[in-house]
Motif scaffolding. Structure first.
Motif, PDB file in Angstrom:
ATOM      1  N   SER A 120       0.829  -1.211   0.000  1.00  0.00           N
ATOM      2  CA  SER A 120       0.000   0.000   0.000  1.00  0.00           C
ATOM      3  C   SER A 120       0.858   1.254   0.000  1.00  0.00           C
ATOM      4  O   SER A 120       0.585   2.218  -0.727  1.00  0.00           O
ATOM      5  CB  SER A 120      -0.938   0.003   1.208  1.00  0.00           C
ATOM      6  OG  SER A 120      -1.841  -1.085   1.159  1.00  0.00           O
ATOM      7  N   SER A 154      -3.101  -0.219  -8.384  1.00  0.00           N
ATOM      8  CA  SER A 154      -3.816   0.908  -7.783  1.00  0.00           C
ATOM      9  C   SER A 154      -5.265   0.899  -8.255  1.00  0.00           C
ATOM     10  O   SER A 154      -5.539   0.736  -9.439  1.00  0.00           O
ATOM     11  CB  SER A 154      -3.160   2.233  -8.169  1.00  0.00           C
ATOM     12  OG  SER A 154      -3.917   3.307  -7.649  1.00  0.00           O
ATOM     13  N   LYS A 156      -7.537   3.405  -7.014  1.00  0.00           N
ATOM     14  CA  LYS A 156      -8.131   4.681  -6.632  1.00  0.00           C
ATOM     15  C   LYS A 156      -8.737   5.399  -7.833  1.00  0.00           C
ATOM     16  O   LYS A 156      -8.095   5.543  -8.874  1.00  0.00           O
ATOM     17  CB  LYS A 156      -7.076   5.579  -5.980  1.00  0.00           C
ATOM     18  CG  LYS A 156      -6.612   5.094  -4.614  1.00  0.00           C
ATOM     19  CD  LYS A 156      -5.625   6.075  -4.006  1.00  0.00           C
ATOM     20  CE  LYS A 156      -5.179   5.622  -2.631  1.00  0.00           C
ATOM     21  NZ  LYS A 156      -4.196   6.569  -2.039  1.00  0.00           N
ATOM     22  N   SER A 158      -9.260   8.491  -8.040  1.00  0.00           N
ATOM     23  CA  SER A 158      -8.495   9.729  -8.259  1.00  0.00           C
ATOM     24  C   SER A 158      -7.306   9.506  -9.179  1.00  0.00           C
ATOM     25  O   SER A 158      -6.959  10.385  -9.981  1.00  0.00           O
ATOM     26  CB  SER A 158      -8.028  10.310  -6.923  1.00  0.00           C
ATOM     27  OG  SER A 158      -7.218   9.381  -6.222  1.00  0.00           O
ATOM     28  N   ASP A 159      -6.677   8.338  -9.097  1.00  0.00           N
ATOM     29  CA  ASP A 159      -5.532   8.054  -9.967  1.00  0.00           C
ATOM     30  C   ASP A 159      -5.972   7.964 -11.425  1.00  0.00           C
ATOM     31  O   ASP A 159      -5.277   8.447 -12.327  1.00  0.00           O
ATOM     32  CB  ASP A 159      -4.848   6.756  -9.542  1.00  0.00           C
ATOM     33  CG  ASP A 159      -4.159   6.882  -8.192  1.00  0.00           C
ATOM     34  OD1 ASP A 159      -3.958   8.025  -7.744  1.00  0.00           O
ATOM     35  OD2 ASP A 159      -3.846   5.845  -7.588  1.00  0.00           O
TER      36      ASP A 159
END
Length: 206
Positions: A120, A154, A156, A158-159
């Motif tokens: 993480s 990942s 997310k 947002s990414d």
């Protein structure tokens, strides 16, 4: 005046129904709680199992997109990544704590939790590096870094959004469309949210 008895009957029926639903939910909650603690007790008594076969994530610093920059933020995140990848990393996000103990034994729990935490931290440092590249004008390198973060797992939203924004900055809406199609075909646990965010980003550009 005839409405009063009808109202009273309806009120009594409602109270009876409400009490029934409340007792039903209490029983369901108690059952779920009993099942959880039964599994937790079993997990806490599960013997240690062999974990040598687990596929640890192997990353070399040469795999990370790099630019010749004196910027302290970029240097810090590169250094952070270099330090993290020296430790074992493993993506165990699909497991709950109880599942982890049941699968590999309670004696391995702390060690495996550390591996998962390292993983993480690695993803966080990698996306922080991508943001640093983007802030300092290294748009293509930022794109490469975000894409690498997605490849490493990942999830997310947002990414994905930040990657799409960088594609649009380079006037590459087709790359965002490709990312949408790729996500739609994936097993991403938040697929709908990601696709919606990407489409909104693309619409704002058009």
């Amino acid at each position: 005046m005839n409405f009063f008895p009808v109202y009273l009957v309806c009120f009594i029926i409602f109270i009876v129904w409400l009490n029934y639903e409340q007792r039903k939910h209490e029983k369901e909650d108690q059952k779920a709680s009993d099942e959880f603690w039964a599994r937790e007790e079993e997990a806490n008594n599960t013997r240690k199992k062999d974990i040598s076969h687990l596929p640890l994530l192997q990353v070399s610093l040469s795999d990370i997109p790099c630019v010749d920059s004196p910027d302290e933020e970029i240097e810090y995140n590169m250094g952070r990544i270099d330090k993290i990848i020296q430790s074992p990393m493993l993506d165990l996000s699909e497991y709950t704590n109880t599942d982890l103990k049941l699968t590999y034994g309670v004696a391995n729990f702390n060690l495996l939790s550390e591996y998962d935490e390292n993983y993480s931290h690695f993803l966080i440092a990698l996306t922080n590096l991508a943001r640093a590249y983007a802030r300092h004008g290294y748009t293509e390198t930022a794109i490469d870094t975000y894409q690498l973060a997605l490849e490493y797992g990942s999830q997310k939203v947002s990414d994905y959004k930040e990657l799409a924004s960088l594609f649009l900055k380079l006037e590459k809406p087709e790359a965002v469309s490709a990312l949408i199609h790729q996500t739609e075909r994936s097993s991403h646990p938040h697929k709908e949210s990601v696709v919606l965010a990407l489409r909104e980003t693309l619409v704002s550009y058009q």
